[in-house]
Write a protein that holds these residues in place. Structure first.
Motif, PDB file in Angstrom:
ATOM      1  N   ALA A 115      48.145  26.257  38.354  1.00 34.06           N
ATOM      2  CA  ALA A 115      49.189  26.973  37.603  1.00 34.06           C
ATOM      3  C   ALA A 115      48.588  27.481  36.299  1.00 34.06           C
ATOM      4  CB  ALA A 115      50.328  25.999  37.293  1.00 34.06           C
ATOM      5  N   PRO A 116      49.304  28.359  35.577  1.00 31.31           N
ATOM      6  CA  PRO A 116      48.880  28.611  34.190  1.00 31.31           C
ATOM      7  C   PRO A 116      48.899  27.279  33.443  1.00 31.31           C
ATOM      8  CG  PRO A 116      50.630  30.117  34.864  1.00 31.31           C
ATOM      9  CD  PRO A 116      50.516  29.093  35.943  1.00 31.31           C
ATOM     10  N   TRP A 117      48.072  27.160  32.398  1.00 30.31           N
ATOM     11  CA  TRP A 117      47.880  25.854  31.749  1.00 30.31           C
ATOM     12  C   TRP A 117      49.194  25.213  31.317  1.00 30.31           C
ATOM     13  CZ3 TRP A 117      43.579  25.029  33.733  1.00 30.31           C
ATOM     14  CH2 TRP A 117      42.507  25.927  33.661  1.00 30.31           C
ATOM     15  N   ASP A 118      50.122  26.002  30.818  1.00 30.12           N
ATOM     16  CA  ASP A 118      51.364  25.398  30.309  1.00 30.12           C
ATOM     17  C   ASP A 118      52.309  24.947  31.421  1.00 30.12           C
ATOM     18  OD1 ASP A 118      51.874  28.014  31.059  1.00 30.12           O
ATOM     19  OD2 ASP A 118      53.376  28.356  29.494  1.00 30.12           O
ATOM     20  N   LYS A 119      51.989  25.260  32.668  1.00 31.61           N
ATOM     21  CA  LYS A 119      52.871  24.825  33.775  1.00 31.61           C
ATOM     22  C   LYS A 119      52.218  23.768  34.664  1.00 31.61           C
ATOM     23  CE  LYS A 119      56.088  28.569  34.441  1.00 31.61           C
ATOM     24  NZ  LYS A 119      56.635  29.562  35.372  1.00 31.61           N
ATOM     25  N   TYR A 120      51.042  23.324  34.269  1.00 27.12           N
ATOM     26  CA  TYR A 120      50.323  22.373  35.121  1.00 27.12           C
ATOM     27  C   TYR A 120      51.149  21.124  35.433  1.00 27.12           C
ATOM     28  CZ  TYR A 120      45.665  23.185  36.895  1.00 27.12           C
ATOM     29  OH  TYR A 120      44.610  23.576  37.692  1.00 27.12           O
ATOM     30  N   ALA A 121      51.721  20.519  34.398  1.00 24.64           N
ATOM     31  CA  ALA A 121      52.423  19.239  34.586  1.00 24.64           C
ATOM     32  C   ALA A 121      53.554  19.380  35.594  1.00 24.64           C
ATOM     33  CB  ALA A 121      52.945  18.751  33.245  1.00 24.64           C
ATOM     34  N   LYS A 122      54.223  20.519  35.563  1.00 26.56           N
ATOM     35  CA  LYS A 122      55.346  20.737  36.488  1.00 26.56           C
ATOM     36  C   LYS A 122      54.867  20.693  37.941  1.00 26.56           C
ATOM     37  CE  LYS A 122      58.356  24.513  37.896  1.00 26.56           C
ATOM     38  NZ  LYS A 122      58.611  25.938  37.738  1.00 26.56           N
ATOM     39  N   LEU A 146      51.056  34.168  38.436  1.00 22.47           N
ATOM     40  CA  LEU A 146      49.883  34.537  39.255  1.00 22.47           C
ATOM     41  C   LEU A 146      48.961  35.470  38.473  1.00 22.47           C
ATOM     42  CD1 LEU A 146      51.542  35.074  42.769  1.00 22.47           C
ATOM     43  CD2 LEU A 146      50.605  32.988  41.773  1.00 22.47           C
ATOM     44  N   THR A 147      49.573  36.350  37.676  1.00 24.61           N
ATOM     45  CA  THR A 147      48.769  37.241  36.823  1.00 24.61           C
ATOM     46  C   THR A 147      47.968  36.415  35.813  1.00 24.61           C
ATOM     47  OG1 THR A 147      50.499  38.903  37.024  1.00 24.61           O
ATOM     48  CG2 THR A 147      48.895  39.243  35.261  1.00 24.61           C
ATOM     49  N   ASP A 148      48.628  35.425  35.212  1.00 22.74           N
ATOM     50  CA  ASP A 148      47.936  34.560  34.240  1.00 22.74           C
ATOM     51  C   ASP A 148      46.765  33.828  34.905  1.00 22.74           C
ATOM     52  OD1 ASP A 148      49.693  35.298  32.323  1.00 22.74           O
ATOM     53  OD2 ASP A 148      50.853  33.445  32.310  1.00 22.74           O
ATOM     54  N   ILE A 149      46.992  33.350  36.121  1.00 21.27           N
ATOM     55  CA  ILE A 149      45.940  32.615  36.838  1.00 21.27           C
ATOM     56  C   ILE A 149      44.751  33.540  37.112  1.00 21.27           C
ATOM     57  CG2 ILE A 149      45.378  31.494  39.045  1.00 21.27           C
ATOM     58  CD1 ILE A 149      48.313  30.362  38.949  1.00 21.27           C
ATOM     59  N   ALA A 150      45.029  34.776  37.500  1.00 26.33           N
ATOM     60  CA  ALA A 150      43.942  35.736  37.757  1.00 26.33           C
ATOM     61  C   ALA A 150      43.108  35.927  36.486  1.00 26.33           C
ATOM     62  CB  ALA A 150      44.514  37.059  38.244  1.00 26.33           C
ATOM     63  N   HIS A 151      43.766  35.970  35.338  1.00 24.47           N
ATOM     64  CA  HIS A 151      43.023  36.140  34.083  1.00 24.47           C
ATOM     65  C   HIS A 151      42.258  34.867  33.714  1.00 24.47           C
ATOM     66  CE1 HIS A 151      44.154  40.185  32.956  1.00 24.47           C
ATOM     67  NE2 HIS A 151      45.362  39.936  33.422  1.00 24.47           N
ATOM     68  N   ILE A 152      42.824  33.705  34.054  1.00 28.53           N
ATOM     69  CA  ILE A 152      42.117  32.438  33.801  1.00 28.53           C
ATOM     70  C   ILE A 152      40.807  32.411  34.592  1.00 28.53           C
ATOM     71  CG2 ILE A 152      42.171  29.968  34.406  1.00 28.53           C
ATOM     72  CD1 ILE A 152      45.151  29.971  33.578  1.00 28.53           C
ATOM     73  N   VAL A 153      40.871  32.802  35.860  1.00 27.93           N
ATOM     74  CA  VAL A 153      39.660  32.771  36.710  1.00 27.93           C
ATOM     75  C   VAL A 153      38.671  33.838  36.241  1.00 27.93           C
ATOM     76  CG1 VAL A 153      38.805  33.173  39.068  1.00 27.93           C
ATOM     77  CG2 VAL A 153      40.815  31.729  38.692  1.00 27.93           C
ATOM     78  N   GLY A 207      34.567  38.439  38.613  1.00 32.50           N
ATOM     79  CA  GLY A 207      33.309  38.013  39.236  1.00 32.50           C
ATOM     80  C   GLY A 207      33.411  36.761  40.088  1.00 32.50           C
ATOM     81  N   TYR A 208      34.605  36.179  40.160  1.00 29.28           N
ATOM     82  CA  TYR A 208      34.767  34.941  40.947  1.00 29.28           C
ATOM     83  C   TYR A 208      35.930  35.113  41.914  1.00 29.28           C
ATOM     84  CZ  TYR A 208      31.861  33.390  37.176  1.00 29.28           C
ATOM     85  OH  TYR A 208      30.833  33.303  36.274  1.00 29.28           O
ATOM     86  N   PRO A 209      35.766  34.679  43.169  1.00 25.36           N
ATOM     87  CA  PRO A 209      36.860  34.853  44.112  1.00 25.36           C
ATOM     88  C   PRO A 209      38.043  33.919  43.835  1.00 25.36           C
ATOM     89  CG  PRO A 209      34.867  34.062  45.227  1.00 25.36           C
ATOM     90  CD  PRO A 209      34.568  34.095  43.765  1.00 25.36           C
ATOM     91  N   LEU A 210      39.231  34.465  43.955  1.00 23.88           N
ATOM     92  CA  LEU A 210      40.465  33.683  43.799  1.00 23.88           C
ATOM     93  C   LEU A 210      41.293  33.872  45.066  1.00 23.88           C
ATOM     94  CD1 LEU A 210      42.713  32.161  42.173  1.00 23.88           C
ATOM     95  CD2 LEU A 210      43.363  34.388  41.230  1.00 23.88           C
ATOM     96  N   THR A 211      41.721  32.771  45.661  1.00 28.44           N
ATOM     97  CA  THR A 211      42.539  32.861  46.870  1.00 28.44           C
ATOM     98  C   THR A 211      43.944  32.355  46.583  1.00 28.44           C
ATOM     99  OG1 THR A 211      40.613  32.535  48.288  1.00 28.44           O
ATOM    100  CG2 THR A 211      42.748  32.089  49.278  1.00 28.44           C
ATOM    101  N   THR A 240      44.153  46.109  32.589  1.00 29.73           N
ATOM    102  CA  THR A 240      43.237  46.801  31.676  1.00 29.73           C
ATOM    103  C   THR A 240      41.902  46.067  31.568  1.00 29.73           C
ATOM    104  OG1 THR A 240      44.335  45.629  29.891  1.00 29.73           O
ATOM    105  CG2 THR A 240      45.002  47.923  30.260  1.00 29.73           C
ATOM    106  N   SER A 241      41.871  44.800  32.045  1.00 28.27           N
ATOM    107  CA  SER A 241      40.589  44.070  32.052  1.00 28.27           C
ATOM    108  C   SER A 241      40.220  43.718  33.494  1.00 28.27           C
ATOM    109  CB  SER A 241      40.687  42.807  31.198  1.00 28.27           C
ATOM    110  OG  SER A 241      41.707  41.987  31.690  1.00 28.27           O
ATOM    111  N   PRO A 242      38.898  43.609  33.804  1.00 33.83           N
ATOM    112  CA  PRO A 242      38.498  43.339  35.187  1.00 33.83           C
ATOM    113  C   PRO A 242      38.993  41.973  35.667  1.00 33.83           C
ATOM    114  CG  PRO A 242      36.585  43.809  33.780  1.00 33.83           C
ATOM    115  CD  PRO A 242      37.772  43.694  32.884  1.00 33.83           C
TER     116      PRO A 242
END
Ligand code: SF4
Length: 233
Positions: A129-136, A177-184, A187-191, A224-226
């Motif tokens: 999850a995005p960092w602030d939703k991990y505990a949930k 999901l958008t936040d997670i894509a930016h976290i990863v 250059g790295y695959p995300l599934t 706007t960012s890769p």
């Protein structure tokens, strides 16, 4: 003589074409986990309730598959909780198999050891999850700084890798999901893995594979960012 490792195996999937990219593999499940994800499919494993599989049984299975299988996926539960994991990986590699590790990213020190000693050939890590939703999602509080550390270790390692998110409409929004894509990052695959119902979490999932594929395309087009290469499974 049969070796003994500080590792607790709760079962195997004898043949898989999907768990180790481009390899035919056996999946070995370790028991016990430090998370309690709402949608976990392996709840018997995480509580250590599966009958233990002996190393002798695993050794005779692997011996019989040397010409058929390329690799061993070590999954769980959470494999990095087991102190014997490095010795276990070494033992598997000596038998001639490649090793893939599935991890929730909670043990960066173990990851460093495995990478430094060249005991794994591929690593897949969950970004829940995005960092602030991990505990949930994981059912407990946890220092997400530790997960971030594992993410950076894997990125820096140069090992083939994959980051994965289990996706359910009741738990993660498209903004998440958008936040997670930016976290990863680029250059790295995300599934994105569609979450199927489990006996403990059987809410209908409104996301479909097609919808997530279209969402991933749109995200790539509008960002706007890769972003990472996003796959849907
Ligand atoms: S990290 Fe994996 S094994 Fe552990 S509770 Fe979550 S889904 Fe289950």
């Amino acid at each position: 003589m049969m070796k003994s490792f500080d590792i607790d195996i709760g079962g195997i999937t004898p043949f898989s074409t999907i768990d180790f990219p481009d390899k035919l593999a056996v999946v070995v499940y370790t028991q016990g986990c430090n998370f309690r994800c709402l949608y976990c499919h392996n709840y018997r494993l995480i509580e250590g309730k599966e009958a233990r599989l002996s190393l002798a049984s695993l050794e005779s299975f692997l011996d019989s598959r040397k010409r058929i299988l390329d690799g061993v996926v070590i999954s769980g539960g959470e494999p990095t909780l087991h102190k014997g994991l490095p010795a276990f990986c070494q033992w598997i590699k000596k038998m001639g198999f490649e090793v893939k590790l599935d991890t929730n990213g909670t043990n960066p020190l173990m990851l460093q050891v495995l990478i430094k000693k060249k005991l794994i050939d591929f690593v897949a890590m969950d970004i829940k999850a995005p960092w602030d939703k991990y505990a949930k999602i994981i059912g407990r509080s946890f220092d997400t700084g530790i997960i971030k550390e594992s993410l950076q270790i894997i990125k820096r390692s140069g090992l083939p890798c994959e980051f994965r998110t289990t996706v359910h409409s009741a738990l993660l929004s498209k903004e998440d999901l958008t936040d997670i894509a930016h976290i990863v990052g680029y250059g790295y695959p995300l599934t994105f893995q569609i979450c199927n119902p489990t006996p403990l979490f059987n809410h209908p999932n409104k996301y479909t594979s097609q919808e997530l594929k279209e969402f991933a395309e749109e995200l790539k087009r509008l960002s706007t960012s890769p972003l990472p290469e996003i796959r849907v499974r």
